[in-house]
Write a protein that holds these residues in place. Structure first.
Motif, PDB file in Angstrom:
ATOM      1  N   LEU A  20      36.988  23.536 -37.829  1.00 32.82           N
ATOM      2  CA  LEU A  20      37.910  22.315 -37.524  1.00 32.82           C
ATOM      3  C   LEU A  20      39.606  22.922 -37.775  1.00 32.82           C
ATOM      4  CD1 LEU A  20      38.270  19.802 -36.089  1.00 32.82           C
ATOM      5  CD2 LEU A  20      37.736  18.557 -38.762  1.00 32.82           C
ATOM      6  N   VAL A  21      39.726  23.269 -39.314  1.00 32.63           N
ATOM      7  CA  VAL A  21      41.619  23.318 -39.708  1.00 32.63           C
ATOM      8  C   VAL A  21      41.505  25.005 -38.369  1.00 32.63           C
ATOM      9  CG1 VAL A  21      42.353  24.790 -41.187  1.00 32.63           C
ATOM     10  CG2 VAL A  21      41.017  23.234 -41.665  1.00 32.63           C
ATOM     11  N   ILE A  22      40.441  25.640 -37.801  1.00 36.45           N
ATOM     12  CA  ILE A  22      40.557  26.933 -37.292  1.00 36.45           C
ATOM     13  C   ILE A  22      41.458  26.241 -35.878  1.00 36.45           C
ATOM     14  CG2 ILE A  22      40.115  29.088 -35.811  1.00 36.45           C
ATOM     15  CD1 ILE A  22      39.227  29.630 -38.592  1.00 36.45           C
ATOM     16  N   ALA A  23      40.348  25.564 -35.546  1.00 36.14           N
ATOM     17  CA  ALA A  23      40.782  24.676 -33.687  1.00 36.14           C
ATOM     18  C   ALA A  23      42.164  23.802 -34.182  1.00 36.14           C
ATOM     19  CB  ALA A  23      39.531  23.765 -33.983  1.00 36.14           C
ATOM     20  N   LEU A  24      42.525  23.185 -35.220  1.00 36.34           N
ATOM     21  CA  LEU A  24      43.220  22.839 -35.710  1.00 36.34           C
ATOM     22  C   LEU A  24      45.065  23.104 -35.253  1.00 36.34           C
ATOM     23  CD1 LEU A  24      41.908  19.440 -37.827  1.00 36.34           C
ATOM     24  CD2 LEU A  24      43.102  19.429 -34.932  1.00 36.34           C
ATOM     25  N   THR A  25      44.540  24.463 -35.575  1.00 35.61           N
ATOM     26  CA  THR A  25      45.727  25.361 -36.517  1.00 35.61           C
ATOM     27  C   THR A  25      45.645  26.828 -35.605  1.00 35.61           C
ATOM     28  OG1 THR A  25      44.906  26.348 -38.703  1.00 35.61           O
ATOM     29  CG2 THR A  25      45.836  24.435 -38.715  1.00 35.61           C
ATOM     30  N   GLY A  26      44.686  27.101 -35.418  1.00 34.74           N
ATOM     31  CA  GLY A  26      44.864  28.468 -34.943  1.00 34.74           C
ATOM     32  C   GLY A  26      44.725  30.029 -36.119  1.00 34.74           C
ATOM     33  N   SER A  27      44.597  29.266 -37.318  1.00 33.57           N
ATOM     34  CA  SER A  27      44.852  30.491 -38.401  1.00 33.57           C
ATOM     35  C   SER A  27      43.714  30.563 -39.283  1.00 33.57           C
ATOM     36  CB  SER A  27      46.132  30.182 -39.224  1.00 33.57           C
ATOM     37  OG  SER A  27      46.152  30.719 -40.191  1.00 33.57           O
ATOM     38  N   PRO A  28      43.273  31.470 -39.309  1.00 30.72           N
ATOM     39  CA  PRO A  28      41.882  31.629 -40.422  1.00 30.72           C
ATOM     40  C   PRO A  28      42.582  31.956 -41.460  1.00 30.72           C
ATOM     41  CG  PRO A  28      41.740  32.892 -39.059  1.00 30.72           C
ATOM     42  CD  PRO A  28      43.323  32.291 -38.392  1.00 30.72           C
ATOM     43  N   PHE A  29      43.727  31.875 -41.711  1.00 27.40           N
ATOM     44  CA  PHE A  29      44.417  32.020 -43.922  1.00 27.40           C
ATOM     45  C   PHE A  29      44.399  30.527 -43.881  1.00 27.40           C
ATOM     46  CE2 PHE A  29      48.472  31.477 -45.976  1.00 27.40           C
ATOM     47  CZ  PHE A  29      48.373  32.361 -46.815  1.00 27.40           C
TER      48      PHE A  29
END
Length: 401
Positions: free
Chosen positions: A35-44
């Motif tokens: 979900l965080v990757i989907a929202l931000t596009g950032s694996p970091f």
């Protein structure tokens, strides 16, 4: 021999609560970074959320262990899981209302990490209180099987629930923690039969730390676990990225990670029968883990990492059960909470860096090369461990009063 474990109502309630809550945790352990990757596009940034939880757990571990030795362990377990249920419910509500920003994930990850710092030693001392010593090795094996069974169902279920709605996995997580709290309450964990004098926290920590330092074998094992936990935690995001690079979906990622659960269940079945010393077992685990990390990078398709993950998970319960049984044999009851906190801190103090490390490696070089790097580092650790003194520690223990 006492009542068989299958008829031990207190143990079975604790086991059931742990199984349900761990299922919820494995669901969100995949759903959260996705979900965080989907929202931000950032694996970091996804790694930063996992790192925040790990950092909070590490910081709270030692004081939590001291307080568990002082407070009622059953009440501590109930309240820590209740707060975790509330945190998961708040996160679900923010997702539903469109307010789930990175800061929200970070704050609630910290809350969950602190609660886990309390529930871990509380659960460890509760098991010691309700299970006879001659059944503890079998009980730890069942605990391992529970956790790995959750890892079979959790990742694919998390992906399916995310497809139903982004908030759904976190609603389920809240419900599972609530169920675990109820089970812990009904288990009625007995209070300690002996009370120890109240000392300053520094005294309590120093006493337990000195005891651990005198146990050279345990001390060296803890150092090896420190590196293993760092590199093991750093593999999560590279595997997620690798599956995505090969065209896999969120559901495909869930299926791949279910390999950890499948292998873990198999390993848990044989763990009580393995007689190898913990020192030899940890070297075996490191070699298998390192080789499997290298193998995951092989270009065999989306689902190929399932197999190396499963093989790694087969050997993991062997060392977990052996070390848990060894600690139970050696550690005085009134020191168990503190020792659990100190050893967990010592072996996980670098784990807050693990998700960020995995995110940086995967973002900079891709999933496959990142796994080659972590695999090579694990094999170097295995070589060092093979030359270290990991022999069984002394059986005598100092007075804990």
């Amino acid at each position: 021999m006492g009542v068989p474990l299958r008829k031990n109502v207190q143990f079975q309630l604790l086991w059931l609560g742990g199984a349900v809550s761990q299922l919820g945790t494995t669901i969100t352990s995949l759903a959260t970074p996705l979900l965080v990757i989907a929202l931000t596009g950032s694996p970091f940034q996804a790694g930063a959320v996992g790192g925040a939880r790990a950092a909070a757990l590490v910081v709270a571990l030692v004081p939590a262990g001291v307080w568990v030795d002082r407070w009622d362990r059953g009440t501590t377990l109930v309240w820590s899981q209740t707060v975790q249920a509330g945190a998961a419910a708040v996160l679900a509500a923010t997702i539903l209302t469109g307010r789930a920003h990175l800061v929200v994930f970070l704050v609630l990850a910290v809350v969950d990490g602190v609660c886990s710092a309390f529930s871990g030693p509380a659960r460890a001392t509760a098991l010691q209180a309700v299970v006879p010593k001659d059944q503890l090795r079998t009980a730890y094996a069942q605990e391992e099987a529970r956790g790995h069974a959750a890892r079979v169902a959790g990742p694919p279920l998390g992906a399916l629930l995310m497809a139903a709605g982004r908030a759904v996995p976190f609603v389920v997580d809240a419900v599972t923690f609530a169920v675990a709290a109820v089970c812990a309450w009904f288990a009625k964990i007995p209070a300690r039969t002996e009370t120890r004098p109240r000392q300053k926290m520094r005294h309590d920590v120093k006493e337990a730390g000195s005891w651990l330092w005198d146990q050279k074998g345990l001390r060296n094992l803890t150092a090896v676990f420190l590196v293993l936990n760092l590199l093991g935690g750093a593999t999560l995001l590279p595997v997620i990225v690798l599956v995505g690079e090969r065209g896999g979906t969120a559901l495909d990622t869930g299926v791949v990670f279910a390999g950890i659960g499948v292998g873990g269940v198999l390993g848990s079945l044989v763990a009580p029968r393995v007689a190898l010393a913990p020192g030899r077992l940890v070297v075996l685990v490191l070699v298998v883990f390192g080789l499997c990390n290298l193998a995951m990078a092989l270009p065999f398709g989306v689902f190929w990492p399932f197999a190396p993950l499963a093989v790694t998970a087969v050997v993991t319960p062997l060392i977990n059960v052996a070390v848990s049984a060894l600690y139970t044999e050696l550690v005085p009851e009134d020191m168990m909470g503190r020792l659990d906190g100190i050893t967990t801190l010592a072996s996980r103090v670098l784990t807050p860096l693990a998700p960020a490390l995995g995110g940086v490696l995967a973002g900079a070089m891709g999933g496959g090369p990142a796994l080659l790097v972590t695999g090579a580092l694990v094999l170097v650790t295995a070589l060092v461990a093979a030359t270290a003194d990991l022999s069984s520690p002394r059986r005598s223990s100092p007075a804990s009063g």
